[in-house]
Design an enzyme around this catalytic site. Structure first.
Site, short mmCIF file in Angstrom:
data_model
loop_
_atom_site.label_atom_id
_atom_site.label_comp_id
_atom_site.label_asym_id
_atom_site.label_seq_id
_atom_site.Cartn_x
_atom_site.Cartn_y
_atom_site.Cartn_z
N ASP A 239 0.84 -1.21 0.00
CA ASP A 239 0.00 0.00 0.00
C ASP A 239 0.87 1.25 0.00
O ASP A 239 0.81 2.06 0.93
CB ASP A 239 -0.97 0.00 1.21
CG ASP A 239 -0.26 0.05 2.55
OD1 ASP A 239 0.94 -0.35 2.63
OD2 ASP A 239 -0.87 0.49 3.54
N ASP B 203 6.68 1.39 2.10
CA ASP B 203 6.38 0.41 1.03
C ASP B 203 7.18 0.77 -0.22
O ASP B 203 7.68 -0.12 -0.92
CB ASP B 203 4.90 0.45 0.64
CG ASP B 203 3.97 0.14 1.77
OD1 ASP B 203 3.51 -0.99 1.87
OD2 ASP B 203 3.69 1.06 2.57
N ASN C 2 -2.39 2.93 3.55
CA ASN C 2 -1.85 4.26 3.85
C ASN C 2 -2.67 5.34 3.17
O ASN C 2 -2.93 6.40 3.73
CB ASN C 2 -0.39 4.34 3.42
CG ASN C 2 0.51 3.51 4.30
OD1 ASN C 2 0.35 3.49 5.52
ND2 ASN C 2 1.44 2.80 3.69
N THR D 131 2.97 -5.99 2.71
CA THR D 131 3.40 -4.86 3.53
C THR D 131 2.27 -3.85 3.73
O THR D 131 2.50 -2.71 4.14
CB THR D 131 4.63 -4.16 2.92
OG1 THR D 131 4.30 -3.69 1.61
CG2 THR D 131 5.83 -5.09 2.84
N PHE E 114 -0.71 -0.79 12.58
CA PHE E 114 -1.57 -0.26 11.53
C PHE E 114 -2.10 -1.31 10.52
O PHE E 114 -3.28 -1.33 10.21
CB PHE E 114 -0.84 0.86 10.77
CG PHE E 114 -1.63 1.45 9.64
CD1 PHE E 114 -2.65 2.37 9.89
CD2 PHE E 114 -1.40 1.07 8.32
CE1 PHE E 114 -3.41 2.90 8.84
CE2 PHE E 114 -2.14 1.61 7.27
CZ PHE E 114 -3.15 2.52 7.55
N ASN E 115 -1.22 -2.15 9.96
CA ASN E 115 -1.68 -3.08 8.91
C ASN E 115 -2.72 -4.06 9.44
O ASN E 115 -3.67 -4.40 8.74
CB ASN E 115 -0.50 -3.87 8.32
CG ASN E 115 0.42 -2.99 7.49
OD1 ASN E 115 0.04 -1.92 7.05
ND2 ASN E 115 1.65 -3.45 7.29
N HIS F 185 9.60 0.18 8.37
CA HIS F 185 8.88 -1.06 8.67
C HIS F 185 8.94 -2.08 7.53
O HIS F 185 9.42 -3.20 7.69
CB HIS F 185 7.41 -0.76 8.94
CG HIS F 185 7.17 0.24 10.02
ND1 HIS F 185 7.39 -0.04 11.34
CD2 HIS F 185 6.76 1.53 9.98
CE1 HIS F 185 7.09 1.01 12.07
NE2 HIS F 185 6.72 1.99 11.27
N ASP F 186 8.39 -1.68 6.36
CA ASP F 186 8.16 -2.66 5.29
C ASP F 186 9.46 -3.21 4.70
O ASP F 186 9.49 -4.35 4.21
CB ASP F 186 7.32 -2.01 4.18
CG ASP F 186 5.95 -1.63 4.68
OD1 ASP F 186 5.52 -2.16 5.73
OD2 ASP F 186 5.29 -0.79 4.03
C1 BDR Z 1 2.88 -0.18 8.66
O1 BDR Z 1 1.85 0.77 8.51
C2 BDR Z 1 2.04 1.51 7.34
O2 BDR Z 1 1.74 2.85 7.55
C3 BDR Z 1 3.46 1.28 6.93
O3 BDR Z 1 3.58 1.36 5.51
C4 BDR Z 1 3.76 -0.10 7.43
O4 BDR Z 1 3.36 -1.08 6.51
C5 BDR Z 1 3.60 0.08 9.96
O5 BDR Z 1 2.74 -0.06 11.03
CA CA Z 2 2.80 -0.51 4.24
#
Ligand code: BDR
Ligand code: CA
Length: 303
Positions: A9, A14, A38, A122, A163-164, A231-232
Site C-alpha cells: 500500500d 512500502d 496508507n 506490507t 496499523f496493517n 517497517h516494510d
Molecule cells: C505499517 O503501517 C504503514 O503505515 C506502513 O507502511 C507499514 O506497513 C507500519 O505499522
Molecule cells: Ca505498508
C-alpha cells in the site's frame, strides 16, 4: 534468486521496499498487487506504477481491495502524505490504473510458478484473505508469507494494534489461520530498525534513486527525530539476512473486536494452543547491520 510477490500500500516505507525488491538481483518480483491502506487503493496502485516506471522495470501491477473485509476503511495520509509518496516529482500521473484484478492475478501467478513462491505483504492482508477464500488451492504453492504487521509489544495505532493489522483484522485472522508458514515482521523489530540521520544524509548522495528516497523520507521525519522506521523494508532484509533478526516461534491470534481490535496475541506461555505455533516472530534486530545494508541496497539501485 527468490521469486516473490509484493502486496503493498505505498506508502513511504512500502515505496522503499518496492525499490529494494526491484533492484536487488536476488529477488525475482513476479507481481506487485496493491491494497487500500496508507492511502486509498487507486493512489497505492498509481504509486506502484510510478516506481516500476522510475526503475524502468517490466513488472505487472494489479489493483486490489478498496476496503477491508468488514471494518470501515481509515487511511494514514497524515503520515504518508495525501499522495502516499510525497515530496518527489515522478512525472506524469499514470493513466490506465488497474482495478480489482489483484486476486485473479495473485491466483494466476502463484499457480503458474514452478516452485512455491514467497508472498511479501506490507499493507493490510485483505487481498490475501480474499485469495485464500476464493482459491484455497494456492496455499500449497506458497513457500512462506513474510508479512510486515502486528506487534507483541506496543501498537502504533492503538496501544494494542499495529496499523496493517488494525486496518483489516479479519483478513489478518484468516491469514494467521491459513496454515501457510508465516514470518511476522512486526513493530517489535521494525521500531528498532531506525534509519539514523547519518544514513539518511548518506542516502541523499546516492544518485537519482537515493535522491528520490531521501525526498519521500523527508515527510516521515516529523516526530521521528531519533531516526525513521523502515517497517516494510524489514521483510526483504529478513529474506536476505535472517541473521540480522532474532525470532521466536509462537501461535498468533488476532483480536477482531473490542478495545484490542487488531492486536496480534502471541501465545507466549503456550498454554492456549498447547505449544503449537503458526508463526516465526521477529522480536529483535541488529540496527547497525540494517542501516549499513540499506545504504548498500540504495547504492546499487538504477533509476
Ligand atoms: C505499517 O503501517 C504503514 O503505515 C506502513 O507502511 C507499514 O506497513 C507500519 O505499522
Ligand atoms: Ca505498508
Amino acid at each position: 534468486t527468490t521469486k516473490i510477490i509484493l502486496d503493498s500500500d505505498p506508502g513511504i516505507d512500502d515505496a522503499a521496499a518496492i525499490s529494494v525488491a526491484l533492484n536487488n538481483p536476488e529477488f525475482d518480483v513476479q507481481l506487485i498487487s496493491t491494497v487500500a491502506g496508507n492511502v486509498m487503493v487507486d493512489k497505492t496502485t498509481k504509486n506502484a506504477l510510478k516506481l516500476v516506471r522510475f526503475f524502468n522495470k517490466d513488472v505487472l501491477v494489479a489493483g486490489g481491495a478498496e476496503q477491508p473485509l468488514i471494518k470501515p476503511f481509515e487511511d494514514a495520509a497524515r503520515v504518508h502524505g495525501e499522495s502516499g509518496m510525497p515530496g518527489y516529482d515522478f512525472g506524469p500521473e499514470p493513466t490506465d490504473i488497474p482495478r480489482n484484478n489483484a486476486v485473479e492475478e495473485l491466483y494466476r501467478v502463484i499457480m503458474a510458478a514452478k516452485e512455491p513462491i514467497t508472498l511479501v505483504p506490507t499493507g493490510s492482508y485483505t487481498n490475501i484473505a480474499l485469495l485464500f477464500k476464493q482459491h484455497p488451492e494456492v496455499k500449497a504453492n506458497i513457500k512462506e508469507i513474510v508479512a510486515m504487521g502486528g506487534a507483541i509489544g506496543m501498537g502504533n495505532m492503538t496501544s494494542a494494534a499495529e496499523f496493517n493489522v488494525f486496518t483489516d483484522p479479519h483478513a489478518a485472522e484468516i491469514m494467521y489461520q491459513s496454515g501457510v508458514p508465516i514470518v511476522m515482521v512486526g513493530l517489535d523489530a521494525t521500531m528498532k530498525a531506525l534509519l539514523t540521520q547519518e544514513t539518511l544524509a548518506k542516502i541523499a548522495t546516492l544518485g537519482k534513486s537515493g535522491e528520490m528516497l531521501a525526498a519521500i523520507f523527508r515527510h516521515y521525519y516529523e516526530g521521528h527525530e531519533d531516526g525513521i522506521p523502515m517497517h516494510d523494508v524489514n521483510t526483504l532484509a529478513y529474506l536476505l539476512h535472517p541473521e540480522f533478526y532474532r525470532t521466536e516461534d509462537y501461535w498468533i491470534d488476532v483480536q477482531t473486536d473490542g478495545p484490542a481490535i487488531g492486536e496480534t496475541v502471541a501465545d507466549i506461555r503456550g498454554a492456549y494452543h498447547d505449544g503449537k505455533t503458526n508463526a516465526k516472530v521477529c522480536v529483535d534486530i541488529d540496527a547497525d547491520a540494517f542501516n549499513q545494508w540499506f545504504i548498500d541496497e540504495v547504492a546499487q539501485m538504477k533509476a
